[in-house]
Design a protein around this motif. Structure first.
Motif, PDB file in Angstrom:
ATOM      1  N   LEU A  82       1.164  -1.202   0.172  1.00 32.10           N
ATOM      2  CA  LEU A  82      -0.040  -0.001   0.240  1.00 32.10           C
ATOM      3  C   LEU A  82       0.996   1.197  -0.029  1.00 32.10           C
ATOM      4  O   LEU A  82       1.840   1.501   1.127  1.00 32.10           O
ATOM      5  N   GLU A 133       0.614   5.798  -0.052  1.00 37.29           N
ATOM      6  CA  GLU A 133      -0.329   6.536   0.262  1.00 37.29           C
ATOM      7  C   GLU A 133       0.074   7.634  -0.526  1.00 37.29           C
ATOM      8  O   GLU A 133       1.598   8.248  -0.392  1.00 37.29           O
ATOM      9  N   SER A 159      -4.772   9.647  -0.920  1.00 33.67           N
ATOM     10  CA  SER A 159      -4.977   8.172  -2.640  1.00 33.67           C
ATOM     11  C   SER A 159      -4.073   7.121  -1.343  1.00 33.67           C
ATOM     12  O   SER A 159      -3.360   7.264  -0.444  1.00 33.67           O
ATOM     13  N   CYS A 160      -4.318   6.075  -1.777  1.00 34.64           N
ATOM     14  CA  CYS A 160      -3.790   5.072  -1.025  1.00 34.64           C
ATOM     15  C   CYS A 160      -4.060   3.619  -2.483  1.00 34.64           C
ATOM     16  O   CYS A 160      -5.159   3.587  -2.820  1.00 34.64           O
ATOM     17  N   TRP A 209      -8.842   3.749   6.401  1.00 39.95           N
ATOM     18  CA  TRP A 209      -7.848   4.826   6.472  1.00 39.95           C
ATOM     19  C   TRP A 209      -7.581   4.702   8.766  1.00 39.95           C
ATOM     20  O   TRP A 209      -8.594   4.750   9.674  1.00 39.95           O
ATOM     21  N   THR A 231      -7.402   1.188  -6.061  1.00 36.80           N
ATOM     22  CA  THR A 231      -6.973   2.046  -5.302  1.00 36.80           C
ATOM     23  C   THR A 231      -8.147   3.351  -4.226  1.00 36.80           C
ATOM     24  O   THR A 231      -9.357   2.910  -4.653  1.00 36.80           O
ATOM     25  N   TYR A 265      -3.448   6.543   7.960  1.00 40.82           N
ATOM     26  CA  TYR A 265      -2.096   5.165   7.194  1.00 40.82           C
ATOM     27  C   TYR A 265      -3.426   5.019   6.306  1.00 40.82           C
ATOM     28  O   TYR A 265      -4.619   4.185   6.830  1.00 40.82           O
ATOM     29  N   CYS A 266      -3.005   3.980   5.081  1.00 42.42           N
ATOM     30  CA  CYS A 266      -3.631   2.925   4.639  1.00 42.42           C
ATOM     31  C   CYS A 266      -3.899   1.728   5.194  1.00 42.42           C
ATOM     32  O   CYS A 266      -2.466   1.234   5.433  1.00 42.42           O
ATOM     33  N   GLY A 304       0.424   0.705   4.901  1.00 41.13           N
ATOM     34  CA  GLY A 304       1.430   1.633   4.134  1.00 41.13           C
ATOM     35  C   GLY A 304       1.771   2.540   4.762  1.00 41.13           C
ATOM     36  O   GLY A 304       1.762   1.913   6.556  1.00 41.13           O
ATOM     37  N   THR A 306       1.121   8.885   5.076  1.00 40.10           N
ATOM     38  CA  THR A 306       1.559  10.386   4.834  1.00 40.10           C
ATOM     39  C   THR A 306       0.636  11.389   5.666  1.00 40.10           C
ATOM     40  O   THR A 306      -0.218  11.138   6.667  1.00 40.10           O
TER      41      THR A 306
END
Length: 124
Positions: A4, A6, A21-22, A36, A78, A95-96, A115, A118
């Motif tokens: 993953l 992000e 977005s992920c 998320w 996505t 975080y995703c 992920g 971000t």
């Protein structure tokens, strides 16, 4: 496991919007529940939103209900998090996460994929 990545984080003033977005890659991703989470400095990681692979179940945390919306584009592997009416308390690393479980409970992601995160910063 699925990988993953992000994107979409940044700095914004209170009242503004961002869309995270992920993108998932690796094993077949269509049947993953995606979620998320966020972690602010000095605080525990907390659930933000999640959606099952077919959109059958969607859940948002009470703190973001009505302001954030999770959605996904299965064809593009996505998942998105549209964040509107941002407030300084939304500042965190986002975080995703993905899980094969058909569940939007926080615990469903304990053994899932994550992920790198971000950063989202909201100034007053």
């Amino acid at each position: 496991q699925v990988e993953l990545v992000e994107s979409g984080g940044g700095s914004v003033q209170a009242g503004g919007s961002l869309r995270l977005s992920c993108v998932a890659s690796g094993r077949t991703t269509e049947r993953y529940t995606m979620g998320w989470f966020r972690q602010a400095p000095g605080k525990d990681r907390e659930f933000v939103a999640a959606q099952t692979w077919n959109g059958g179940i969607t859940r948002h945390a009470a703190s973001v209900e009505g302001r954030f919306t999770i959605s996904r584009d299965i064809a593009k592997n996505t998942v998105f998090l549209q964040m509107n009416s941002l407030i300084p308390e939304d500042t965190a690393v986002y975080y995703c996460a993905a899980t094969l479980l058909y569940s939007v409970l926080t615990s469903a992601f304990n053994s899932g994929s994550w992920g790198q995160g971000t950063q989202v910063t909201v100034s007053s």
